[in-house]
Motif scaffolding. Sequence first.
Motif, PDB file in Angstrom:
ATOM      1  N   UNK A  20     -29.918  35.412  13.221  1.00 24.17           N
ATOM      2  CA  UNK A  20     -28.944  35.194  13.625  1.00 24.17           C
ATOM      3  C   UNK A  20     -28.242  35.328  12.426  1.00 24.17           C
ATOM      4  N   UNK A  21     -28.149  35.184  11.474  1.00 25.96           N
ATOM      5  CA  UNK A  21     -26.938  34.877  10.082  1.00 25.96           C
ATOM      6  C   UNK A  21     -26.238  35.924   9.860  1.00 25.96           C
ATOM      7  N   UNK A  22     -25.321  35.409   9.183  1.00 25.95           N
ATOM      8  CA  UNK A  22     -24.603  36.378   8.484  1.00 25.95           C
ATOM      9  C   UNK A  22     -24.871  37.194   7.156  1.00 25.95           C
ATOM     10  N   UNK A  23     -24.796  38.263   6.815  1.00 23.16           N
ATOM     11  CA  UNK A  23     -25.547  38.960   5.383  1.00 23.16           C
ATOM     12  C   UNK A  23     -24.807  38.941   4.862  1.00 23.16           C
ATOM     13  N   UNK A  24     -23.174  38.196   4.555  1.00 29.66           N
ATOM     14  CA  UNK A  24     -23.065  37.931   3.755  1.00 29.66           C
ATOM     15  C   UNK A  24     -22.492  36.271   3.683  1.00 29.66           C
ATOM     16  N   UNK A  25     -22.414  35.859   2.390  1.00 31.54           N
ATOM     17  CA  UNK A  25     -22.822  34.409   2.782  1.00 31.54           C
ATOM     18  C   UNK A  25     -21.240  33.899   2.460  1.00 31.54           C
ATOM     19  N   UNK A  26     -20.733  32.969   4.089  1.00 33.57           N
ATOM     20  CA  UNK A  26     -19.733  31.984   3.640  1.00 33.57           C
ATOM     21  C   UNK A  26     -19.232  32.027   2.749  1.00 33.57           C
ATOM     22  N   UNK A  27     -17.887  32.047   3.078  1.00 31.62           N
ATOM     23  CA  UNK A  27     -17.211  31.854   1.210  1.00 31.62           C
ATOM     24  C   UNK A  27     -17.206  30.113   0.682  1.00 31.62           C
ATOM     25  N   UNK A  28     -17.361  28.801   1.526  1.00 34.15           N
ATOM     26  CA  UNK A  28     -17.868  28.047   1.322  1.00 34.15           C
ATOM     27  C   UNK A  28     -18.110  27.799   0.438  1.00 34.15           C
ATOM     28  N   UNK A  29     -19.621  28.361   1.066  1.00 31.15           N
ATOM     29  CA  UNK A  29     -21.453  28.356   0.611  1.00 31.15           C
ATOM     30  C   UNK A  29     -20.979  28.653  -0.932  1.00 31.15           C
ATOM     31  N   UNK A  30     -20.389  30.418  -1.407  1.00 31.22           N
ATOM     32  CA  UNK A  30     -20.296  30.508  -2.426  1.00 31.22           C
ATOM     33  C   UNK A  30     -19.203  29.865  -3.628  1.00 31.22           C
ATOM     34  N   UNK A  31     -18.278  29.459  -2.728  1.00 27.35           N
ATOM     35  CA  UNK A  31     -17.045  27.818  -3.768  1.00 27.35           C
ATOM     36  C   UNK A  31     -18.408  27.230  -4.329  1.00 27.35           C
ATOM     37  N   UNK A  32     -19.003  26.641  -3.415  1.00 32.48           N
ATOM     38  CA  UNK A  32     -20.028  25.245  -3.472  1.00 32.48           C
ATOM     39  C   UNK A  32     -21.386  25.934  -4.988  1.00 32.48           C
ATOM     40  N   UNK A  33     -21.581  26.605  -4.273  1.00 30.65           N
ATOM     41  CA  UNK A  33     -22.855  27.366  -5.411  1.00 30.65           C
ATOM     42  C   UNK A  33     -21.723  27.742  -6.881  1.00 30.65           C
ATOM     43  N   UNK A  34     -20.374  27.954  -6.927  1.00 35.15           N
ATOM     44  CA  UNK A  34     -19.871  28.067  -8.366  1.00 35.15           C
ATOM     45  C   UNK A  34     -19.499  27.125  -8.646  1.00 35.15           C
ATOM     46  N   UNK A  35     -19.936  25.595  -8.444  1.00 35.48           N
ATOM     47  CA  UNK A  35     -19.160  24.760  -8.414  1.00 35.48           C
ATOM     48  C   UNK A  35     -20.019  23.590  -9.972  1.00 35.48           C
ATOM     49  N   UNK A  36     -21.670  24.218  -9.424  1.00 36.55           N
ATOM     50  CA  UNK A  36     -22.416  22.885 -10.624  1.00 36.55           C
ATOM     51  C   UNK A  36     -21.628  22.915 -12.203  1.00 36.55           C
ATOM     52  N   UNK A  37     -21.480  23.657 -12.572  1.00 38.74           N
ATOM     53  CA  UNK A  37     -20.974  23.142 -14.100  1.00 38.74           C
ATOM     54  C   UNK A  37     -20.152  22.983 -14.183  1.00 38.74           C
ATOM     55  N   UNK A  38     -18.898  22.581 -13.508  1.00 39.23           N
ATOM     56  CA  UNK A  38     -17.566  22.412 -13.277  1.00 39.23           C
ATOM     57  C   UNK A  38     -18.058  20.670 -12.767  1.00 39.23           C
ATOM     58  N   UNK A  39     -18.482  20.674 -11.448  1.00 32.85           N
ATOM     59  CA  UNK A  39     -19.247  19.197 -11.122  1.00 32.85           C
ATOM     60  C   UNK A  39     -19.817  18.356 -12.590  1.00 32.85           C
ATOM     61  N   UNK A  40     -21.093  18.826 -13.078  1.00 32.08           N
ATOM     62  CA  UNK A  40     -21.072  18.473 -14.504  1.00 32.08           C
ATOM     63  C   UNK A  40     -20.283  17.519 -15.167  1.00 32.08           C
ATOM     64  N   UNK A  41     -19.337  18.926 -15.772  1.00 28.98           N
ATOM     65  CA  UNK A  41     -18.213  18.327 -16.251  1.00 28.98           C
ATOM     66  C   UNK A  41     -18.062  16.978 -15.982  1.00 28.98           C
ATOM     67  N   UNK A  42     -17.393  16.763 -14.812  1.00 32.64           N
ATOM     68  CA  UNK A  42     -15.870  16.249 -13.905  1.00 32.64           C
ATOM     69  C   UNK A  42     -17.128  15.398 -14.237  1.00 32.64           C
ATOM     70  N   UNK A  43     -18.404  15.054 -13.586  1.00 30.94           N
ATOM     71  CA  UNK A  43     -19.180  13.503 -13.778  1.00 30.94           C
ATOM     72  C   UNK A  43     -18.801  13.287 -15.146  1.00 30.94           C
ATOM     73  N   UNK A  44     -19.894  13.878 -15.903  1.00 34.17           N
ATOM     74  CA  UNK A  44     -19.746  13.110 -16.951  1.00 34.17           C
ATOM     75  C   UNK A  44     -18.349  12.779 -17.723  1.00 34.17           C
ATOM     76  N   UNK A  45     -17.395  13.635 -17.462  1.00 37.44           N
ATOM     77  CA  UNK A  45     -15.918  12.740 -18.028  1.00 37.44           C
ATOM     78  C   UNK A  45     -15.900  11.436 -17.095  1.00 37.44           C
ATOM     79  N   UNK A  46     -16.124  11.235 -15.877  1.00 37.76           N
ATOM     80  CA  UNK A  46     -15.924   9.946 -15.084  1.00 37.76           C
ATOM     81  C   UNK A  46     -17.050   9.135 -15.695  1.00 37.76           C
ATOM     82  N   UNK A  47     -18.711   9.627 -15.655  1.00 36.43           N
ATOM     83  CA  UNK A  47     -19.036   8.493 -16.847  1.00 36.43           C
ATOM     84  C   UNK A  47     -18.513   7.600 -18.027  1.00 36.43           C
ATOM     85  N   UNK A  48     -18.013   9.031 -18.513  1.00 38.26           N
ATOM     86  CA  UNK A  48     -17.437   8.211 -19.948  1.00 38.26           C
ATOM     87  C   UNK A  48     -16.054   7.147 -19.617  1.00 38.26           C
ATOM     88  N   UNK A  49     -15.021   7.629 -18.500  1.00 39.80           N
ATOM     89  CA  UNK A  49     -14.403   6.428 -17.863  1.00 39.80           C
ATOM     90  C   UNK A  49     -15.214   5.096 -17.827  1.00 39.80           C
TER      91      UNK A  49
END
Length: 536
Positions: A20-49
């Motif tokens: 019953x799952x949709x063939x096309x992924x949910x847009x929110x899930x797609x957005x979260x899959x694109x986040x790791x590199x940006x999230x990693x940079x944000x964590x590095x900046x946060x840890x520096x602070x």
Amino acid sequence: MPSSHSRGATPKLDNEADERAPLLPDSREELEQDKPPKLWNQKMYTFALIISLVILFNGGNIIHEAPKTRLFESIFCSHFYREHDPSVIGADGAVPERFCKIEPVQSDVAMLKGWQVFLDNIPSILLAIPFGILADKYGRKPIILLNSIALCLRISWIMVVCHFWQTIPIRWAWLSAFHGLLGGSSPVITSMIFVMTSDIVPESQRSTTFFWVGGCALGTLGVGQPLSALLMERSPWVPMWLGLGLWLLAVVVACILPETLHMREKTLAPVFRHGSPDSLSLKDDEAQGVFQRTKLAARRFRRAASFLAEDKRVFILLCCFMIGMVTIEANNVLLQYVSKRYNWSLSQATLFLSIRYGLNVLLLIVILPLAGRVLQSRLHLSATAKDLWLSRAGILLKLFGFLAIGAAPNVPLLGIGLVLLVSGGGTLLCMRSLITSLVEPHHIARLYNAISVVDTLGLMVGGPIMAACFRWGMRAGGGWIGLPFWFCGLLVGLAGVALWALRFPEAERNADNGEERTAETPPAVEDPEGFMPESS
């Protein structure tokens, strides 16, 4: 209509596809899959602070500690000689430091500082867990910002009292304890630093990162203490103003610090995001009256703290934390002890004791992470077993260190005792990582604030006890001056017995053959795109 991918749904445990799952992924899930590199940079900046805050908080504290002691000593010394021997007072109204090492003056200084610690921690013990609940609900950043402002107010009041000591009684410095009402003071700051670090670091790398945070703190102390000693040669007021300046910079850094609460949520499975049975949200109760909401808040507060009683090992480790903080208060008399026993000036004693911070940095940045890696890679111990054995070894080293310092008749033996004591410097950090493995991720902020409560209890009890032991030792004379450190050795021995008696069945399995508790956390927590990749 919510799909089967809704956040509240229970995640599937098998690999079968949902028809019953949709063939096309949910847009929110797609957005979260694109986040790791940006999230990693944000964590590095946060840890520096976060590291910047560690440097500024610890730098401001260590730089003003010795000159504050010298100002207290000078004030008590002036009062004493005005009454007993005015001829010692110089033309500038000050008494040379060498005349201030007498027992009445040193006892008054020790008691003033000991009770200052006690009073400083009353707000902390009352407010630490409520601030932890607020940090879980509204975020960590507001708590850090409030405490940054509170520290500036605290040191400013002490400077005012010391400047106008002929008009304002020196014991009015105790009123600086009210700064803790604004944010909970140092124990809450320490808790929030480790909570924010835990928010952005995968569990498998947590203890190593704690070592780095602790190493940066001690590195700051290693630079700040000799700098303070050098500046004191000119005037105690110079490092006092510098300490205030560093804490003002901490306020600025706290203002630009990103919130880390939701960084943790991004790495947890949905069941941990919104399925916590002790959620403290009051949104659905906004229409209730004040009395009903107060009862609800009290009930949720009890439920939030109930997890501490679920595992006796958590309680025992909390007691070990309390003992550790009692013994840390020996640092408050160590400076006076070295100055009195070896007839050194406070600046000379400060410069000598700064050596231990360089050794501690080496321990936390190099030796302990290397030892942990060897225990895991060569002996195939789990992360829990590694933390357990490092904690046990550290307890033994601290025990021998305290006994050696208390018995040291000369400087070389004192140096050996300091080296042994420093070698056990990572014990509390290892125990913090160890106790974290015993609770669920959504309890970590409250656990750390519970740790801050018992830490505060240790500081409150330890300050007056160490001051009293120092006073009794000076009155008894001879080797009894080391009484505070013998007492610390006794306490550390008791904590060592408790720690060696604890059993961690999960820690006795090899990492290759058994599943440790870290495997129970959602896979996203150990995402290779996390904050700090494993070094090869």
